[in-house]
Design an enzyme around this catalytic site. Sequence first.
Site, PDB file in Angstrom:
ATOM      1  N   TYR A  45      28.400  59.860  20.131  1.00 36.97           N
ATOM      2  CA  TYR A  45      28.703  60.526  21.087  1.00 36.97           C
ATOM      3  C   TYR A  45      28.616  61.983  21.509  1.00 36.97           C
ATOM      4  CZ  TYR A  45      32.293  60.683  17.526  1.00 36.97           C
ATOM      5  OH  TYR A  45      33.123  61.703  16.684  1.00 36.97           O
ATOM      6  N   GLU A  46      28.433  62.287  22.465  1.00 35.51           N
ATOM      7  CA  GLU A  46      28.685  63.388  22.338  1.00 35.51           C
ATOM      8  C   GLU A  46      27.234  63.695  22.910  1.00 35.51           C
ATOM      9  OE1 GLU A  46      31.545  65.657  23.262  1.00 35.51           O
ATOM     10  OE2 GLU A  46      29.549  66.548  24.770  1.00 35.51           O
ATOM     11  N   GLY A  47      26.451  62.536  23.850  1.00 37.34           N
ATOM     12  CA  GLY A  47      25.561  62.349  24.353  1.00 37.34           C
ATOM     13  C   GLY A  47      24.782  62.248  23.436  1.00 37.34           C
TER      14      GLY A  47
END
Length: 568
Positions: free
Chosen positions: A432-434
């Site tokens: 997550y978060e890229g």
Amino acid sequence: MTYTAPVREIAFCLDHVVGAGRLARTDRYADATDDARDAILTEAARLCEQVLAPLNIVSDRQGAVLENGVVRTTPGFREAYKAIAEGGWVGISADPEFGGMGLPMTFTTAVNEMMSSACLSLGLCPLLSQGQIEALENHASDEIKALYLPRLISGEWTGTMNLTEPSAGSDVGALRSRAEPDGQGTWRVTGQKIFISWGDHDVAENVVHLVLARLPGAPSGTKGISLFLVPKFIPDENGAPGQANSLRVVSLEHKMGLHGSPTAVMEFDGARGWMIGPENGGMACMFTMMNNARLGVGVQGLGVAEAAYQKALAYARERRQGRTPIGDGNGAIVDHADVRRMLLRMKTLTEAARAICLDTAFSTDMARALSGDEAAAWKARAAFLTPIAKAFGTDVGNEVAYEGVQVHGGMGYIEETGAAQFSRDVRVTAIYEGTNGIQAMDLTGRKMMDGGAAARALLAELRAVDEPSGRLGRAVDALARATDWMLDNQPNDRFAGAVPYLRMWGLTLGAAALVKGAAAASGDDARRRAALADWFLRAELSAVPGLAEAACTGAAPLYALSADDLAA
Ligand SMILES: Cc1cc2nc3c(=O)[nH]c(=O)nc-3n(C[C@H](O)[C@H](O)[C@H](O)COP(=O)(O)OP(=O)(O)OC[C@H]3O[C@@H](n4cnc5c(N)ncnc54)[C@H](O)[C@@H]3O)c2cc1C
């Protein structure tokens, strides 16, 4: 054994590796004295050790559930969250005008490490609020700031980020949620968002969503995205949570780990929203929150690494198997060479990740505290370090948690030790978060659009570190050559080698941090740190030249086989 916050180690890293004492010499952070820092670390350590850590295993077994449209979190979370909020831990770095402490991100980062070690699921909630606070401080109108910031900073309300949709994950620009003007100066937001962390819960009285959506006729891609603040309850004239907004949790995901964090599918059905930033300029505003969260997620990896290491070390010192090669031969498994290898790997990687994460936070703070060219240089440094902190920090979290299971042997695979939970919980931080692949592409793409200036400035810093064996120097040479190669080659060739290239940075920056720490230490601590640095240079940094070959291979070999060939 439970978690013991590494207060002394964090303080050492800040003082002797990062040089964070420079903050208190700036006007903006004059209050960030050693005394203030020590008070914060000690108090946060107490909260994390005594209140959060005991909830970690409970959160795994009794995760968040959706009952009759209401999200209920792990027993004990509500009280623990209240303790986080009342302790002021959400707003350490927030603007004092709205109730924050105005202290550096460096301090917040140190505290976030402890929260992530103690209970990753719960720590994610204030982490998201912190990112949202920064986005609102930078991009919201005065009215929105006055209404929302005091409540987010005090922790009465919590924040979320709503980017992901079923067909828009890494490609945020593909999102379809839409927003239409409602004639009252506000907007009606409609669409479905998936995987929304802490999308709803029962630990605070209101949830404030930052939602990306498109206006009618907006350009396609990221250039046509606007940002909206959409509260669960619309504040009434006194600022208290009033009428329920038209949004709901459709379901909660059943996940591999992080069970205590409610991961929601959110349905916005003409929900009333307030635009943040300019029309079609939402992506840039959201990036303020995303950069904050990228560092925060890297620190999540670091926090789990520290906790997994502590647990593995304690087990290795107790467990006896076979004849050990040192002492009387009746020692614990900690004395077997291969167990030592795993523990040294865990410890040094964790210290390397800590130094990189704290250095990234420190660079952000210096950029804010200074002005002109100096500020620009720190800003570029922070921007370059951010994807490294995120991806290397979370890779380290995963690798250390993996080794932690291995140190426990069969007991690592049995849930009651808690070693497996670390591995399951931390897995998502690389996603997550890229994803970490996307972070590496950011490093070799956007972060090198300055012609390599930020990379070369960091390389010069690395060259200035005195390391007599020459191992660090050879790694820096390999990194410099790989950097030149990246700058000379086309995007897809860079992307093909981006992950090994980012790894080279993580290992080399980490090695430099360990060497600096050893040089700065005194007495027995110097001997201990020198041995750790020496081992890291031999066992981990030695991978850098090989990684350089992988980084600079280009994309052609990856396409030598077609997708059909892969299936043959
Ligand atoms: C537990 C959990 C919590 C989350 N919390 C939030 C949240 O609070 N808010 C929110 O908005 N989102 C959240 N997410 C979503 C998360 O950010 C996305 O899952 C993530 O960005 C990846 O998107 P995706 O799942 O669609 O994967 P995809 O984009 O489909 O990626 C699949 C794979 O392809 C790779 N890939 C994709 N595009 C490219 C490319 N251009 N080049 C090279 N490789 C590529 C990826 O690296 C990955 O390995 C959460 C997810 C989870 C699992």
